[in-house]
Motif scaffolding. Structure first.
Motif, PDB file in Angstrom:
ATOM      1  N   ILE A  62      88.987  82.577  27.337  1.00 13.48           N
ATOM      2  CA  ILE A  62      87.696  82.062  27.777  1.00 13.48           C
ATOM      3  C   ILE A  62      86.932  81.521  26.576  1.00 13.48           C
ATOM      4  N   HIS A  63      86.759  80.195  26.536  1.00 17.16           N
ATOM      5  CA  HIS A  63      86.032  79.553  25.435  1.00 17.16           C
ATOM      6  C   HIS A  63      85.741  78.104  25.835  1.00 17.16           C
ATOM      7  N   PRO A  64      84.822  77.431  25.136  1.00 15.98           N
ATOM      8  CA  PRO A  64      84.445  76.064  25.505  1.00 15.98           C
ATOM      9  C   PRO A  64      85.089  74.966  24.652  1.00 15.98           C
ATOM     10  N   TYR A  65      86.141  75.283  23.878  1.00 11.05           N
ATOM     11  CA  TYR A  65      86.646  74.335  22.879  1.00 11.05           C
ATOM     12  C   TYR A  65      88.000  73.735  23.257  1.00 11.05           C
ATOM     13  N   ASP A  66      88.152  73.392  24.507  1.00 11.86           N
ATOM     14  CA  ASP A  66      89.352  72.734  25.006  1.00 11.86           C
ATOM     15  C   ASP A  66      88.937  71.418  25.645  1.00 11.86           C
ATOM     16  N   ALA A  67      89.795  70.398  25.584  1.00  7.75           N
ATOM     17  CA  ALA A  67      89.478  69.111  26.209  1.00  7.75           C
ATOM     18  C   ALA A  67      90.769  68.411  26.595  1.00  7.75           C
ATOM     19  N   GLU A  68      90.805  67.873  27.827  1.00  5.46           N
ATOM     20  CA  GLU A  68      92.007  67.210  28.328  1.00  5.46           C
ATOM     21  C   GLU A  68      91.740  65.808  28.850  1.00  5.46           C
ATOM     22  N   ALA A  69      90.505  65.336  28.801  1.00  5.40           N
ATOM     23  CA  ALA A  69      90.154  64.071  29.446  1.00  5.40           C
ATOM     24  C   ALA A  69      89.563  63.108  28.429  1.00  5.40           C
ATOM     25  N   LEU A  70      90.240  61.986  28.208  1.00 11.43           N
ATOM     26  CA  LEU A  70      89.849  61.003  27.203  1.00 11.43           C
ATOM     27  C   LEU A  70      89.765  59.631  27.860  1.00 11.43           C
ATOM     28  N   ALA A  71      88.676  58.895  27.581  1.00  5.24           N
ATOM     29  CA  ALA A  71      88.501  57.569  28.165  1.00  5.24           C
ATOM     30  C   ALA A  71      88.004  56.585  27.125  1.00  5.24           C
ATOM     31  N   ASN A  72      88.500  55.359  27.225  1.00  3.69           N
ATOM     32  CA  ASN A  72      87.955  54.268  26.429  1.00  3.69           C
ATOM     33  C   ASN A  72      86.611  53.864  27.020  1.00  3.69           C
ATOM     34  N   PHE A  73      85.631  53.611  26.140  1.00  3.83           N
ATOM     35  CA  PHE A  73      84.288  53.261  26.602  1.00  3.83           C
ATOM     36  C   PHE A  73      83.712  52.211  25.645  1.00  3.83           C
ATOM     37  N   GLY A  74      84.090  50.960  25.863  1.00  7.14           N
ATOM     38  CA  GLY A  74      83.632  49.897  24.992  1.00  7.14           C
ATOM     39  C   GLY A  74      84.176  50.063  23.585  1.00  7.14           C
ATOM     40  N   GLN A  75      83.282  50.189  22.628  1.00  4.75           N
ATOM     41  CA  GLN A  75      83.658  50.364  21.232  1.00  4.75           C
ATOM     42  C   GLN A  75      83.842  51.829  20.858  1.00  4.75           C
ATOM     43  N   GLN A  76      83.757  52.713  21.826  1.00  3.29           N
ATOM     44  CA  GLN A  76      83.832  54.138  21.561  1.00  3.29           C
ATOM     45  C   GLN A  76      84.868  54.805  22.463  1.00  3.29           C
ATOM     46  N   LEU A  77      85.149  56.067  22.155  1.00  5.40           N
ATOM     47  CA  LEU A  77      85.953  56.934  23.005  1.00  5.40           C
ATOM     48  C   LEU A  77      85.066  58.064  23.510  1.00  5.40           C
ATOM     49  N   VAL A  78      85.348  58.512  24.730  1.00 11.66           N
ATOM     50  CA  VAL A  78      84.599  59.622  25.317  1.00 11.66           C
ATOM     51  C   VAL A  78      85.588  60.720  25.684  1.00 11.66           C
ATOM     52  N   LEU A  79      85.288  61.936  25.239  1.00 11.74           N
ATOM     53  CA  LEU A  79      86.111  63.115  25.508  1.00 11.74           C
ATOM     54  C   LEU A  79      85.302  64.074  26.362  1.00 11.74           C
ATOM     55  N   PHE A  80      85.921  64.573  27.453  1.00 15.93           N
ATOM     56  CA  PHE A  80      85.271  65.525  28.351  1.00 15.93           C
ATOM     57  C   PHE A  80      85.953  66.878  28.213  1.00 15.93           C
ATOM     58  N   SER A  81      85.181  67.925  28.042  1.00 13.96           N
ATOM     59  CA  SER A  81      85.769  69.237  27.785  1.00 13.96           C
ATOM     60  C   SER A  81      86.266  69.902  29.060  1.00 13.96           C
ATOM     61  N   LYS A  82      87.231  70.772  28.873  1.00 23.70           N
ATOM     62  CA  LYS A  82      87.752  71.655  29.921  1.00 23.70           C
ATOM     63  C   LYS A  82      87.279  73.053  29.561  1.00 23.70           C
ATOM     64  N   ASP A  83      86.222  73.496  30.214  1.00 24.71           N
ATOM     65  CA  ASP A  83      85.484  74.665  29.749  1.00 24.71           C
ATOM     66  C   ASP A  83      85.693  75.852  30.683  1.00 24.71           C
ATOM     67  N   ARG A  84      86.548  76.775  30.272  1.00 23.59           N
ATOM     68  CA  ARG A  84      86.799  77.976  31.075  1.00 23.59           C
ATOM     69  C   ARG A  84      85.662  78.980  31.000  1.00 23.59           C
ATOM     70  N   GLN A  85      84.735  78.742  30.081  1.00 21.46           N
ATOM     71  CA  GLN A  85      83.643  79.701  29.907  1.00 21.46           C
ATOM     72  C   GLN A  85      82.610  79.602  31.014  1.00 21.46           C
ATOM     73  N   ASP A  86      82.141  78.377  31.301  1.00 20.75           N
ATOM     74  CA  ASP A  86      81.096  78.224  32.319  1.00 20.75           C
ATOM     75  C   ASP A  86      81.410  77.147  33.351  1.00 20.75           C
ATOM     76  N   LEU A  87      82.625  76.555  33.289  1.00 18.71           N
ATOM     77  CA  LEU A  87      83.076  75.529  34.237  1.00 18.71           C
ATOM     78  C   LEU A  87      82.195  74.284  34.209  1.00 18.71           C
ATOM     79  N   ASP A  88      81.479  74.051  33.107  1.00 18.12           N
ATOM     80  CA  ASP A  88      80.822  72.778  32.864  1.00 18.12           C
ATOM     81  C   ASP A  88      81.789  71.874  32.101  1.00 18.12           C
ATOM     82  N   SER A  89      81.392  70.626  31.912  1.00 19.10           N
ATOM     83  CA  SER A  89      82.171  69.727  31.049  1.00 19.10           C
ATOM     84  C   SER A  89      81.224  69.063  30.069  1.00 19.10           C
ATOM     85  N   ARG A  90      81.435  69.333  28.793  1.00 15.70           N
ATOM     86  CA  ARG A  90      80.634  68.710  27.759  1.00 15.70           C
ATOM     87  C   ARG A  90      81.174  67.316  27.446  1.00 15.70           C
ATOM     88  N   ILE A  91      80.273  66.389  27.155  1.00 19.70           N
ATOM     89  CA  ILE A  91      80.632  65.006  26.867  1.00 19.70           C
ATOM     90  C   ILE A  91      80.522  64.783  25.362  1.00 19.70           C
TER      91      ILE A  91
END
Length: 276
Positions: A139-168
């Motif tokens: 149980i921790h918030p430091y996992d991420a499995e979702a990556l998307a191209n977003f213009g000139q940047q990349l966006v990573l969405f977390s896989k958070d087993r701690q609170d089931l939120d997703s940090r951007i």
């Protein structure tokens, strides 16, 4: 050997979300080759699709057509697949996220940058600003499995087993070390596994699953980071039976490709989902 079954189509009338939605959901599916039993990312490669396995698999990508056939394997030289979790692309490059961190022990997450033919050019090395302990735990918030191209940047969405939120997390495409600090948090109530952004429509799409096994599709119209108007976010149940959907590619604002690991269920699968 690739199975030659026809796509199986089925429709559902009721969809539900964090904001009530009615409509028709049509899903077509077929099995994929067992050599991609842990398919964990999805992107276009010309007019075909490309995926990869995760969790220590071969450092390679697997190309197949939208019917799920014609596997071509392209090995990536000089890199490891510790836990590849997603793939995205812009006009000139592919970006492969070796970002899986199931037990919070990794301090070597990275995003490989390749050219259009999967020749590795460089990498972005990642660390989380808030992570001070690398002790093994589930149980921790430091996992991420979702990556998307977003213009000139990349966006990573977390896989958070701690609170089931997703940090951007938003980052530049510049090689070198980056300290990740969340710009926003989505209240998704599940574990996010895949992401894709559709530049013509401005739509961001995510996949995820609940610990009880339900599979979800999230649509975030007019995406920006931070995502200011969260009332736009829609959460749909995907009635696909036992599955673990790990990847998504947007066709247009109403159609999506998704893949699911086999999870001991017989075969990985390719889904085409349409929302009417």
């Amino acid at each position: 050997m690739i199975h030659t079954y026809q796509f199986i189509s089925y429709s559902f009338i009721l969809l539900f979300s964090t904001h009530q939605v009615l409509g028709q959901l049509t899903i077509s599916e077929r099995p994929l080759a067992r050599k991609i039993n842990e398919t964990s990312g999805l992107e276009w490669y010309g007019n075909r699709l490309v995926t990869h396995n995760d969790s220590g698999g071969r450092p390679a990508v697997y190309v197949f057509d939208p019917e799920g056939e014609e596997i071509e394997i392209i090995d990536l030289a000089g890199v490891q697949n510790i836990d590849w979790e997603d793939i995205t692309a812009d006009q000139d490059h592919y970006y492969i996220g070796d970002t899986g961190n199931n037990y919070g022990t990794r301090d070597n997450q990275k995003i490989y940058i390749t050219d259009a033919h999967f020749q590795v050019q460089d990498s972005i090395m990642l660390r989380y600003e808030g992570q001070t302990s690398f002790k093994r735990r589930k149980i921790h918030p430091y996992d991420a499995e979702a990556l998307a191209n977003f213009g000139q940047q990349l966006v990573l969405f977390s896989k958070d087993r701690q609170d089931l939120d997703s940090r951007i997390y938003v980052m530049e495409k510049t090689p070198g070390p980056i300290a990740l600090s969340a710009v926003d948090t989505l209240k998704v109530g599940c574990l996010i596994t895949g992401a894709d952004h559709h530049e013509p429509s401005g739509l961001m799409a995510l996949t995820g699953y609940a610990k009880s096994g339900e599979q979800y599709l999230f649509l975030l119209p007019d995406f920006e980071a931070p995502y200011q108007d969260k009332s736009k976010m829609r959460k749909f149940l995907l009635p696909v039976g036992p599955a673990q959907i790990e990847a998504i590619k947007i066709i247009d604002a109403h159609e999506f490709w998704l893949t699911s690991e086999d999870e001991g269920l017989g075969a990985p699968r390719l889904f085409k989902v349409r929302l009417d």
